[in-house]
Design a protein around this motif. Structure first.
Motif, PDB file in Angstrom:
ATOM      1  N   ARG A  71       0.809  -1.286  -0.169  1.00 16.05           N
ATOM      2  CA  ARG A  71      -0.385   0.063  -0.268  1.00 16.05           C
ATOM      3  C   ARG A  71       0.937   1.548   0.210  1.00 16.05           C
ATOM      4  O   ARG A  71       0.424   1.926  -0.521  1.00 16.05           O
ATOM      5  CB  ARG A  71      -0.648   0.166   1.535  1.00 16.05           C
ATOM      6  N   ASN A  72       1.945   0.884   0.431  1.00 16.83           N
ATOM      7  CA  ASN A  72       3.115   2.290   0.678  1.00 16.83           C
ATOM      8  C   ASN A  72       3.554   2.819  -0.180  1.00 16.83           C
ATOM      9  O   ASN A  72       4.761   2.662  -0.600  1.00 16.83           O
ATOM     10  CB  ASN A  72       3.814   2.142   1.749  1.00 16.83           C
ATOM     11  N   ALA A  73       3.993   1.850  -1.386  1.00 16.92           N
ATOM     12  CA  ALA A  73       4.592   1.741  -2.678  1.00 16.92           C
ATOM     13  C   ALA A  73       4.100   2.682  -3.605  1.00 16.92           C
ATOM     14  O   ALA A  73       3.161   3.661  -3.468  1.00 16.92           O
ATOM     15  CB  ALA A  73       4.258   0.789  -3.531  1.00 16.92           C
ATOM     16  N   ALA A  74       5.255   3.456  -3.928  1.00 19.76           N
ATOM     17  CA  ALA A  74       4.819   4.331  -5.200  1.00 19.76           C
ATOM     18  C   ALA A  74       4.034   3.958  -6.206  1.00 19.76           C
ATOM     19  O   ALA A  74       4.159   2.382  -6.678  1.00 19.76           O
ATOM     20  CB  ALA A  74       6.040   4.962  -6.211  1.00 19.76           C
ATOM     21  N   GLY A  75       2.973   4.543  -6.812  1.00 21.71           N
ATOM     22  CA  GLY A  75       2.323   3.820  -7.650  1.00 21.71           C
ATOM     23  C   GLY A  75       0.766   5.141  -7.798  1.00 21.71           C
ATOM     24  O   GLY A  75       1.209   6.305  -8.354  1.00 21.71           O
ATOM     25  N   LEU A  76      -0.409   3.609  -7.912  1.00 23.61           N
ATOM     26  CA  LEU A  76      -1.429   4.915  -7.916  1.00 23.61           C
ATOM     27  C   LEU A  76      -2.313   4.918  -6.920  1.00 23.61           C
ATOM     28  O   LEU A  76      -2.051   4.416  -6.255  1.00 23.61           O
ATOM     29  CB  LEU A  76      -2.136   3.730  -9.832  1.00 23.61           C
ATOM     30  N   PHE A  77      -2.952   6.419  -6.963  1.00 17.35           N
ATOM     31  CA  PHE A  77      -3.764   6.897  -5.951  1.00 17.35           C
ATOM     32  C   PHE A  77      -5.269   6.426  -6.324  1.00 17.35           C
ATOM     33  O   PHE A  77      -5.899   5.529  -5.688  1.00 17.35           O
ATOM     34  CB  PHE A  77      -3.380   8.128  -5.586  1.00 17.35           C
ATOM     35  N   HIS A  78      -5.397   6.953  -7.834  1.00 23.03           N
ATOM     36  CA  HIS A  78      -6.416   6.405  -8.277  1.00 23.03           C
ATOM     37  C   HIS A  78      -6.439   6.869 -10.417  1.00 23.03           C
ATOM     38  O   HIS A  78      -5.748   7.816 -10.012  1.00 23.03           O
ATOM     39  CB  HIS A  78      -7.549   7.229  -7.712  1.00 23.03           C
ATOM     40  N   THR A  79      -6.826   6.376 -10.730  1.00 29.76           N
ATOM     41  CA  THR A  79      -7.754   6.290 -12.095  1.00 29.76           C
ATOM     42  C   THR A  79      -9.034   6.881 -12.095  1.00 29.76           C
ATOM     43  O   THR A  79      -9.896   6.327 -11.694  1.00 29.76           O
ATOM     44  CB  THR A  79      -7.560   5.618 -13.143  1.00 29.76           C
ATOM     45  N   HIS A 216      -6.919  19.634 -12.802  1.00 30.91           N
ATOM     46  CA  HIS A 216      -5.337  18.735 -11.942  1.00 30.91           C
ATOM     47  C   HIS A 216      -5.675  17.456 -13.577  1.00 30.91           C
ATOM     48  O   HIS A 216      -7.285  17.204 -13.941  1.00 30.91           O
ATOM     49  CB  HIS A 216      -5.044  18.612 -11.166  1.00 30.91           C
ATOM     50  N   HIS A 217      -4.651  17.526 -14.819  1.00 31.70           N
ATOM     51  CA  HIS A 217      -4.420  16.567 -15.124  1.00 31.70           C
ATOM     52  C   HIS A 217      -3.779  15.496 -14.650  1.00 31.70           C
ATOM     53  O   HIS A 217      -3.352  14.392 -14.997  1.00 31.70           O
ATOM     54  CB  HIS A 217      -3.562  16.367 -16.739  1.00 31.70           C
ATOM     55  N   ILE A 218      -2.666  15.889 -13.644  1.00 32.68           N
ATOM     56  CA  ILE A 218      -2.047  14.749 -13.239  1.00 32.68           C
ATOM     57  C   ILE A 218      -1.474  15.225 -11.446  1.00 32.68           C
ATOM     58  O   ILE A 218      -1.917  16.984 -11.701  1.00 32.68           O
ATOM     59  CB  ILE A 218      -0.394  14.580 -13.448  1.00 32.68           C
ATOM     60  N   ALA A 219      -2.098  14.526 -10.359  1.00 35.17           N
ATOM     61  CA  ALA A 219      -2.192  15.193  -8.613  1.00 35.17           C
ATOM     62  C   ALA A 219      -0.656  14.206  -8.508  1.00 35.17           C
ATOM     63  O   ALA A 219      -0.890  12.819  -8.923  1.00 35.17           O
ATOM     64  CB  ALA A 219      -2.966  15.064  -8.127  1.00 35.17           C
ATOM     65  N   ALA A 220      -0.051  14.413  -7.800  1.00 32.22           N
ATOM     66  CA  ALA A 220       1.244  13.142  -7.002  1.00 32.22           C
ATOM     67  C   ALA A 220       0.847  13.430  -5.241  1.00 32.22           C
ATOM     68  O   ALA A 220       0.786  14.815  -4.656  1.00 32.22           O
ATOM     69  CB  ALA A 220       2.302  13.201  -7.493  1.00 32.22           C
ATOM     70  N   ASN A 221       0.696  13.002  -4.425  1.00 31.34           N
ATOM     71  CA  ASN A 221       0.699  12.764  -3.484  1.00 31.34           C
ATOM     72  C   ASN A 221       1.221  11.694  -2.148  1.00 31.34           C
ATOM     73  O   ASN A 221       1.919  10.516  -2.853  1.00 31.34           O
ATOM     74  CB  ASN A 221      -0.829  12.410  -2.688  1.00 31.34           C
ATOM     75  N   VAL A 222       1.987  12.613  -0.816  1.00 36.37           N
ATOM     76  CA  VAL A 222       2.802  11.545  -0.521  1.00 36.37           C
ATOM     77  C   VAL A 222       1.732  11.104   1.138  1.00 36.37           C
ATOM     78  O   VAL A 222       2.618  10.484   1.830  1.00 36.37           O
ATOM     79  CB  VAL A 222       3.913  11.810   0.306  1.00 36.37           C
ATOM     80  N   TRP A 223       0.707  10.924   0.430  1.00 31.71           N
ATOM     81  CA  TRP A 223      -0.867  10.408   1.751  1.00 31.71           C
ATOM     82  C   TRP A 223      -0.367   8.846   2.253  1.00 31.71           C
ATOM     83  O   TRP A 223      -0.638   8.886   3.695  1.00 31.71           O
ATOM     84  CB  TRP A 223      -1.827  10.873   1.287  1.00 31.71           C
ATOM     85  N   ASN A 224      -0.229   7.914   1.357  1.00 30.62           N
ATOM     86  CA  ASN A 224       0.253   6.489   2.345  1.00 30.62           C
ATOM     87  C   ASN A 224       1.928   6.397   1.928  1.00 30.62           C
ATOM     88  O   ASN A 224       2.424   5.008   2.073  1.00 30.62           O
ATOM     89  CB  ASN A 224      -0.461   5.745   1.621  1.00 30.62           C
ATOM     90  N   SER A 225       2.552   6.835   0.862  1.00 28.97           N
ATOM     91  CA  SER A 225       3.812   6.849   0.311  1.00 28.97           C
ATOM     92  C   SER A 225       4.881   7.213   0.545  1.00 28.97           C
ATOM     93  O   SER A 225       6.189   7.466  -0.136  1.00 28.97           O
ATOM     94  CB  SER A 225       4.256   6.823  -1.016  1.00 28.97           C
ATOM     95  N   ARG A 226       4.987   8.185   1.731  1.00 25.92           N
ATOM     96  CA  ARG A 226       5.644   9.421   2.004  1.00 25.92           C
ATOM     97  C   ARG A 226       7.846   8.237   1.933  1.00 25.92           C
ATOM     98  O   ARG A 226       7.453   7.796   2.677  1.00 25.92           O
ATOM     99  CB  ARG A 226       5.880   9.596   3.265  1.00 25.92           C
ATOM    100  N   GLY A 227       8.254   8.591   1.570  1.00 25.87           N
ATOM    101  CA  GLY A 227       9.503   8.480   1.713  1.00 25.87           C
ATOM    102  C   GLY A 227       9.783   6.978  -0.132  1.00 25.87           C
ATOM    103  O   GLY A 227      10.659   6.338   0.483  1.00 25.87           O
ATOM    104  N   ALA A 228       8.415   6.754  -0.398  1.00 21.37           N
ATOM    105  CA  ALA A 228       8.534   5.395  -1.412  1.00 21.37           C
ATOM    106  C   ALA A 228      10.075   5.612  -2.233  1.00 21.37           C
ATOM    107  O   ALA A 228      10.545   6.935  -3.095  1.00 21.37           O
ATOM    108  CB  ALA A 228       7.306   5.721  -1.966  1.00 21.37           C
ATOM    109  N   GLY A 229      10.191   5.189  -2.262  1.00 16.95           N
ATOM    110  CA  GLY A 229      11.219   4.747  -3.586  1.00 16.95           C
ATOM    111  C   GLY A 229      10.464   4.676  -4.723  1.00 16.95           C
ATOM    112  O   GLY A 229       9.779   4.410  -5.030  1.00 16.95           O
TER     113      GLY A 229
END
Length: 286
Positions: A71-79, A216-229
């Motif tokens: 769940r904390n990996a970088a990737g999709l939050f939602h489509t 927004h066309h693209i959003a980015a967050n760290v809510w679940n993924s802060r520090g993800a590689g």
């Protein structure tokens, strides 16, 4: 009946398609067909392309060694699937309610009304309709006013026509894609400074980017993924997506910037393919 093109898709660039890697292709594909109303456009041994009115929106692929991403990996939050209008959003909600679709939430964002859910493998989904662009409010710095307010689902449901639901309406598109990333300053550098998108809004732990003053066309967050590689090979979830440019000059400028900054990319389908700082694939095409 001719469907007017959504404002999001008339901007200089917009998100065109998304590609998810899944562990159980029949299960996930069935969900997007029955619950979201997408249709199978193409099939191959390893995957399927789903869309609306022969327009591809979502590619699903699988493989022997695919494993569910943490769940904390970088990737999709939602489509985020953008409906042509509020009536179609209400019509989908009525279908979802009658088929016991489990919702994760619903929000009024001022610029849009949005409903959230997840597919069987936990990939986030947003179903939304924009309010008319002329009703949006902009700050002096050019950023757009957005909020997260309670959406009155009952009122939206009550506004739905009582006709048969035959799947996603023509004109439905991917309005935006929301990513999980490792840190916001790096996301700002990549999406704003490298790709040339405009920063349209900021929230604690999140940035929202667009072209042509879309929210927004693209959003980015760290809510679940802060520090993800960087994403590991074989992870389920978002493999890549396409940012399509409405004119070749804009695409050429974006490619020139990549060359100037010596960012690794390769030619792909008339455009270029690259990866963001977390290994999420991105095709720039005209």
């Amino acid at each position: 009946m001719t469907t007017e093109t959504s404002y999001a898709l008339t901007r200089p660039a917009y998100v065109d398609q998304s590609h998810l890697v899944v562990t159980d292709l029949p299960l996930v594909s069935s969900f997007y067909q029955s619950m979201l109303g997408l249709k199978v456009i193409e099939k191959s041994a390893s995957g399927e392309v789903l869309g609306v009115d022969s327009t591809p929106l979502l590619t699903l692929t699988t493989g022997r060694n695919v494993r569910i991403a943490p769940r904390n990996a970088a990737g999709l939050f939602h489509t985020a699937f953008l409906m042509p209008n509020r009536t179609e959003l209400a019509r989908w909600l009525r279908h979802a309610a009658h088929n016991n679709v489990v919702l994760d939430g619903a929000s009024d964002h001022l610029v849009s009304e949005a409903i959230y859910l997840s597919d069987p493998e936990g990939n986030g989904i947003e179903i939304y309709a924009d309010r008319p662009h002329e009703q949006w409010k902009f700050h002096q710095d050019g950023q757009v006013e957005m909020a997260t307010l309670r959406l009155d689902l009952q009122s939206l449901y009550n506004s739905a026509p009582h006709d048969a639901w035959n799947g996603m309406a023509d004109g439905t598109a991917i309005g935006h894609i929301h990513l999980q990333v490792g840190n916001i300053p790096e996301a700002d550098t990549f999406y704003r400074d490298v790709l040339g998108l405009k920063l349209m809004a900021q929230r604690p732990g999140a940035s929202f980017f667009a072209t042509g003053d879309y929210h927004h066309h693209i959003a980015a967050n760290v809510w679940n993924s802060r520090g993800a590689g960087t994403r590991a090979d074989g992870m389920s979830g978002l493999s890549d997506y396409t940012l399509r440019f409405n004119d070749k000059a804009s695409l050429d400028r974006a490619i020139a910037k990549l060359d100037e900054l010596e960012i690794k990319s390769k030619k792909h389908n008339g455009g270029v393919f690259l990866r963001d700082p977390w290994g999420i694939g991105l095709t720039l095409s005209a």
